[in-house]
Design a protein around this motif. Structure first.
Motif, PDB file in Angstrom:
ATOM      1  N   HIS A 159       0.896  -1.149   0.000  1.00 53.83           N
ATOM      2  CA  HIS A 159       0.000   0.000   0.000  1.00 53.83           C
ATOM      3  C   HIS A 159       0.937   1.202   0.000  1.00 53.83           C
ATOM      4  O   HIS A 159       1.448   1.600   1.040  1.00 53.83           O
ATOM      5  CB  HIS A 159      -0.919   0.028   1.214  1.00 53.83           C
ATOM      6  CG  HIS A 159      -1.972   1.097   1.100  1.00 53.83           C
ATOM      7  ND1 HIS A 159      -3.311   0.842   1.280  1.00 53.83           N
ATOM      8  CD2 HIS A 159      -1.885   2.420   0.790  1.00 53.83           C
ATOM      9  CE1 HIS A 159      -4.001   1.958   1.095  1.00 53.83           C
ATOM     10  NE2 HIS A 159      -3.147   2.936   0.799  1.00 53.83           N
ATOM     11  N   GLY A 160       1.159   1.735  -1.190  1.00 57.66           N
ATOM     12  CA  GLY A 160       2.152   2.787  -1.343  1.00 57.66           C
ATOM     13  C   GLY A 160       1.586   4.113  -1.800  1.00 57.66           C
ATOM     14  O   GLY A 160       2.324   5.093  -1.902  1.00 57.66           O
ATOM     15  N   TYR A 171       4.703   8.484   4.621  1.00 59.17           N
ATOM     16  CA  TYR A 171       5.270   7.203   4.222  1.00 59.17           C
ATOM     17  C   TYR A 171       4.838   6.751   2.829  1.00 59.17           C
ATOM     18  O   TYR A 171       5.352   5.732   2.338  1.00 59.17           O
ATOM     19  CB  TYR A 171       4.889   6.131   5.243  1.00 59.17           C
ATOM     20  CG  TYR A 171       5.354   6.448   6.642  1.00 59.17           C
ATOM     21  CD1 TYR A 171       6.708   6.457   6.957  1.00 59.17           C
ATOM     22  CD2 TYR A 171       4.439   6.779   7.638  1.00 59.17           C
ATOM     23  CE1 TYR A 171       7.146   6.761   8.236  1.00 59.17           C
ATOM     24  CE2 TYR A 171       4.873   7.079   8.924  1.00 59.17           C
ATOM     25  CZ  TYR A 171       6.219   7.069   9.211  1.00 59.17           C
ATOM     26  OH  TYR A 171       6.657   7.378  10.483  1.00 59.17           O
ATOM     27  N   VAL A 172       3.910   7.445   2.205  1.00 61.14           N
ATOM     28  CA  VAL A 172       3.353   6.995   0.935  1.00 61.14           C
ATOM     29  C   VAL A 172       3.452   8.088  -0.116  1.00 61.14           C
ATOM     30  O   VAL A 172       3.825   9.221   0.165  1.00 61.14           O
ATOM     31  CB  VAL A 172       1.878   6.558   1.096  1.00 61.14           C
ATOM     32  CG1 VAL A 172       1.769   5.331   1.981  1.00 61.14           C
ATOM     33  CG2 VAL A 172       1.035   7.714   1.652  1.00 61.14           C
ATOM     34  N   GLY A 173       3.101   7.711  -1.335  1.00 58.10           N
ATOM     35  CA  GLY A 173       3.103   8.653  -2.440  1.00 58.10           C
ATOM     36  C   GLY A 173       4.076   8.253  -3.523  1.00 58.10           C
ATOM     37  O   GLY A 173       4.922   7.363  -3.348  1.00 58.10           O
ATOM     38  N   ALA A 178       8.817   5.633  -6.108  1.00 60.08           N
ATOM     39  CA  ALA A 178       9.857   5.749  -7.129  1.00 60.08           C
ATOM     40  C   ALA A 178      11.241   5.529  -6.524  1.00 60.08           C
ATOM     41  O   ALA A 178      12.138   4.969  -7.180  1.00 60.08           O
ATOM     42  CB  ALA A 178       9.779   7.120  -7.804  1.00 60.08           C
ATOM     43  N   GLU A 179      11.416   5.947  -5.285  1.00 57.37           N
ATOM     44  CA  GLU A 179      12.671   5.680  -4.577  1.00 57.37           C
ATOM     45  C   GLU A 179      12.914   4.179  -4.454  1.00 57.37           C
ATOM     46  O   GLU A 179      14.035   3.691  -4.654  1.00 57.37           O
ATOM     47  CB  GLU A 179      12.622   6.327  -3.194  1.00 57.37           C
ATOM     48  CG  GLU A 179      13.841   6.060  -2.325  1.00 57.37           C
ATOM     49  CD  GLU A 179      13.659   6.567  -0.902  1.00 57.37           C
ATOM     50  OE1 GLU A 179      14.675   6.682  -0.199  1.00 57.37           O
ATOM     51  OE2 GLU A 179      12.513   6.818  -0.483  1.00 57.37           O
ATOM     52  N   LEU A 180      11.866   3.428  -4.144  1.00 55.58           N
ATOM     53  CA  LEU A 180      11.969   1.966  -4.063  1.00 55.58           C
ATOM     54  C   LEU A 180      12.395   1.379  -5.402  1.00 55.58           C
ATOM     55  O   LEU A 180      13.319   0.559  -5.468  1.00 55.58           O
ATOM     56  CB  LEU A 180      10.614   1.376  -3.647  1.00 55.58           C
ATOM     57  CG  LEU A 180      10.458  -0.138  -3.811  1.00 55.58           C
ATOM     58  CD1 LEU A 180      11.218  -0.875  -2.729  1.00 55.58           C
ATOM     59  CD2 LEU A 180       8.981  -0.528  -3.804  1.00 55.58           C
ATOM     60  N   ALA A 201       0.988   9.365 -12.443  1.00 58.96           N
ATOM     61  CA  ALA A 201       2.419   9.169 -12.196  1.00 58.96           C
ATOM     62  C   ALA A 201       2.747   7.692 -12.037  1.00 58.96           C
ATOM     63  O   ALA A 201       3.768   7.204 -12.550  1.00 58.96           O
ATOM     64  CB  ALA A 201       2.845   9.942 -10.946  1.00 58.96           C
ATOM     65  N   PHE A 202       1.890   6.941 -11.337  1.00 59.31           N
ATOM     66  CA  PHE A 202       2.137   5.509 -11.158  1.00 59.31           C
ATOM     67  C   PHE A 202       1.975   4.748 -12.469  1.00 59.31           C
ATOM     68  O   PHE A 202       2.707   3.783 -12.728  1.00 59.31           O
ATOM     69  CB  PHE A 202       1.219   4.947 -10.072  1.00 59.31           C
ATOM     70  CG  PHE A 202       1.755   5.114  -8.682  1.00 59.31           C
ATOM     71  CD1 PHE A 202       2.670   4.222  -8.158  1.00 59.31           C
ATOM     72  CD2 PHE A 202       1.347   6.186  -7.898  1.00 59.31           C
ATOM     73  CE1 PHE A 202       3.173   4.373  -6.876  1.00 59.31           C
ATOM     74  CE2 PHE A 202       1.831   6.352  -6.608  1.00 59.31           C
ATOM     75  CZ  PHE A 202       2.750   5.450  -6.096  1.00 59.31           C
TER      76      PHE A 202
END
Length: 307
Positions: A159-160, A171-173, A178-180, A201-202
């Protein structure tokens, strides 16, 4: 997989759903399930009527045409994950439908061992609920766990995104996700709920990275405008056709405050090619999970060994 030809008529669209893999369901011990529902009801004023026991959940899913479902656990605090993983794998051992994932909390001791033990017990992937577990997707505390995931070639569902109630959550967004992807480019990862509320964006991220998947859970429900203030029609049919190999069906069942059919009705009503439908409702999940076959053809619980 997909082709722009052979669109389905309204009369046959329900057939397109079967046999489906629901890539996003939840199964918890009853006391924990009740606590989760109390929290969601208090936060969002939702009411729940669907069953919470595995046999009853699977009866409902099977009646709808679901052949297999992925159960995604998450632990809201440390020292719960190992027991929860064990319980869920035991449930899967008694089911012909259940594909269990594991979870781990960033504050657990030896996160790598917890994930490894769960995979050895039968878990097929890892679930991280970033806002509940208070960690970004690439949190350094999770690094040993993600190394185990990579070793076993398993996927991670997060759940990002900021939906349905986490727009101000650190913690999300998109940036955090994208960092991950930048840190673990070869890791198969899924952002649930189409990445809402930053869908565009996703979608671009999934377009640019074969390792990035999205699921339709909650966001594509016909109830989404009321439950999360999101309009599913804002995502064009062309997006599903283009990215059908990166988008898979999910529901959040049984923790949804509306009928289960609402999760698939909007997708089925779209004028999508038959091949796109099969990707969304089955084949993309098979790829994400590295399963051997379509559920219509036999056992979907065994991962592919790529040697």
């Amino acid at each position: 997989m997909s082709s722009p030809d052979n669109s389905l008529s309204a009369e046959t669209n329900e057939t397109a759903f079967r046999p489906a893999i629901d890539a996003h369901t939840h199964l918890f011990p009853e006391r924990l399930a009740a606590a989760i529902r109390r929290s969601l009801s208090a936060e969002a004023d939702w009411e729940f009527s669907h069953p919470v026991t595995r046999p009853a959940i699977e009866d409902a899913l099977q009646a709808a045409g679901v052949a297999a479902h992925v159960a995604l656990p998450y632990a809201h605090e440390a020292d719960l994950a190992r027991e929860l993983n064990t319980w869920l794998c035991e449930q899967a051992a008694s089911s012909d439908m259940l594909i269990p994932f594991a979870t781990v909390h960033p504050d657990d001791e030896d996160v790598a061992a917890i994930v490894r033990d769960a995979f050895e017990a039968g878990a097929r992937g890892l679930k991280i609920h970033c806002p509940v577990q208070k960690c970004r997707p690439a949190d350094s505390r999770l690094e040993p766990a993600l190394e185990v995931v990579a070793e076993y070639d398993r996927p991670v569902t997060y759940h990002g995104g900021t939906a349905p109630m986490f727009e101000d959550n650190a913690y999300v967004g998109f940036d955090a996700f994208a960092e991950l992807v930048g840190s673990y480019p070869d890791l198969r990862v899924c952002c649930a709920h189409m990445g809402a509320y930053e869908v565009e964006a996703f979608v671009d991220l999934a377009r640019d990275h074969d390792s990035v998947y999205l699921d339709t859970t909650f966001a594509m429900s016909t109830s989404a405008p009321e439950t999360m203030g999101f309009d599913p029609s804002s995502i064009a049919d062309e997006t599903f056709v283009e990215l059908s190999e990166s988008i898979m069906y999910g529901s959040d069942f049984p923790n949804i405050p509306y009928p289960y059919r609402n999760e698939r009705a909007g997708l089925l009503a779209r004028d999508l090619p038959q091949e796109t439908m099969r990707d969304l409702f089955s084949r993309t999940a098979i790829d994400y999970l590295r399963l051997e076959s379509d559920p219509a053809l036999g056992d979907v619980s065994e991962p592919v060994d790529d040697g």
